[in-house]
Scaffold this active site. Structure first.
Site: not given
Ligand SMILES: [Fe+3]
Lengths: 199, 234
Positions: B104, B143, B153, B156, B158
């Protein structure tokens, strides 16, 4: 067969650059911020501030709060509220968004106005939606005002809450050099756990 | 006054979930307090096109500095509807995600994977008059996270949606078909088993844009409302 609800998932820890980037100092826009009122907005201007605490009493530094409220005349800026006997305020939309990680005490702060009661016999209140990492479904609560004791006692939602828990819904009014401030903390768990509504 | 259908707890995850550790101190421990549906607000913020910039729906372009973002281009589209099967037009969708390497742009993301200088990973779009939305992005990478040893994770995106009232508000995550990490992800697995499939997008060759981007379809169902105006007089 009718379609079924899409499940909720946590907002996670990394939403700031997507949902409240201005506040978190990212160089792009957000749909709404912590300031709902301008100089021209009608009503009593207030600052609404507080913190969010987890089950250990630790301050939550990565929550997102959204508030939604009626204007000073008790009308919502929404097509479902078409009551022409209550005026819309062109300088008030009623929606705000603020994260908790932006200052050292992890406080949220909204600058807004005290809403009018939305219905006769109801107390004024502000709706709050809370999101955070570790919360798989957001929670809804309401802020009522501690200087509205008589109206709160008569309010059908406030008075339906168990008396010993009503205090968790009350914002405390303070006069400060920079204006009227209401303080409202949110406790996710524990003895002081905030009342969350099944809205 | 109109009445809104409640949250369907057969579809929604619990507040406290054994597998997802952060829930133990953050999910409320007491029961939610019922509000008489007649007394609940039937309103919420409405947004218009003014909140959508010209590149907001295209994450392959809205963060460009000196070139194209790295990774596999995808187009994500679908319908936003309510439980009655009614399309929800003019509904704002906000999305955010990791880059192709699973990083991110967020300042607090410590994962040791490269930031892509040409990828922001945040965007917005609005459903059209048929309740359809569409945005372009890069397929996000997996990640690691600290929930348990060797926790990752799944890929995905959000999603944040408003719908007609504050009660229809939804924040969720869209996953990808066939991801082997889904079976090991406590956040995905927190959802009742019968409802999990609703979080997985579907690959579509029809949506795929030849020579440009793979297509995924993700429909989103919000709680049902009936828009009956409040009475004009009190
Ligand atoms: Fe996330």
């Amino acid at each position: 067969m009718s379609p079924r609800q899409t499940p909720s998932q946590t907002i996670g820890p990394f939403f700031h650059y997507g949902l409240n980037p201005v506040e978190a100092n990212y160089p792009h826009s957000q749909i709404a911020g912590h300031c709902l009122a301008s100089d021209q907005t009608l009503g009593e201007h207030i600052r609404l501030t507080g913190r969010v605490f987890d089950g250990n009493g630790a301050v939550v530094e990565d929550a997102l709060l959204e508030i939604w409220q009626a204007n000073a005349a008790g009308r919502y800026a929404h097509p479902n509220d078409a009551r022409s006997n209550r005026a819309l305020d062109p300088h008030f939309h009623g929606f705000g968004r603020c994260g908790t990680g932006a200052n050292e005490q992890a406080r949220f702060t909204f600058c807004t106005i005290k809403p009018g009661p939305a219905q006769p016999g109801h107390a004024p209140f502000i709706s709050v939606t809370v999101f955070m990492r570790g919360l798989l479904n957001h929670v809804y609560t309401r802020i009522y005002f501690d200087d509205e004791a008589a109206a709160n006692a008569a309010d059908p939602v406030f008075s339906s809450v168990a008396p010993e828990r009503q205090v968790t819904l009350l914002a405390k009014r303070y006069h400060t050099p920079s204006g009227i401030e209401y303080r409202f903390d949110i406790h996710m768990q524990g003895d002081q756990e905030t009342v969350f509504f099944d809205l | 006054m109109s009445v809104l259908s409640g949250r369907d707890w057969k579809s929604q995850p619990p507040y406290i979930d054994q597998g997802y550790k952060s829930t133990s101190l953050r999910g409320p421990s007491r029961s939610l307090v019922k509000i008489d549906p007649e007394l609940a607000e039937m309103t919420g913020p409405a947004f218009g096109d003014e909140v959508i910039g010209s590149l907001d729906h295209d994450l392959t372009r809205n963060g460009r500095v000196n070139g194209e973002p790295l990774g596999e281009r995808i187009v994500v589209t679908g319908r936003v509807l309510d439980e009655n099967g009614q399309s929800l037009p003019n509904t704002l969708i906000e999305v955010w995600q990791a880059n192709a390497a699973g990083r991110y742009i967020h300042k607090k993301d410590q994962h040791d994977a490269p930031v892509d200088p040409n990828f922001l990973g945040a965007g917005r779009c609005m459903t059209d008059d048929q309740g359809r939305y569409r945005f372009y992005t890069i397929r996000p990478g997996a990640y690691p996270w600290g929930n348990h040893p060797n926790a990752w994770r799944p890929n995905h995106i959000h999603f944040s949606l408003f719908g007609p009232t504050i009660a229809t508000r939804l924040i969720t995550q869209m996953y990808f078909p066939g991801d082997p990490l889904l079976a090991f992800d406590p956040i995905f697995e927190s959802v009742p088993e019968a409802a999990r499939g609703r979080l997985i997008s579907e690959f579509s060759l029809d949506v795929t844009e030849e020579g440009f981007a793979l297509g995924y379809v993700f429909d989103i169902v919000l709680r049902g409302t009936q828009a009956t105006p409040m009475e004009g007089t009190e």
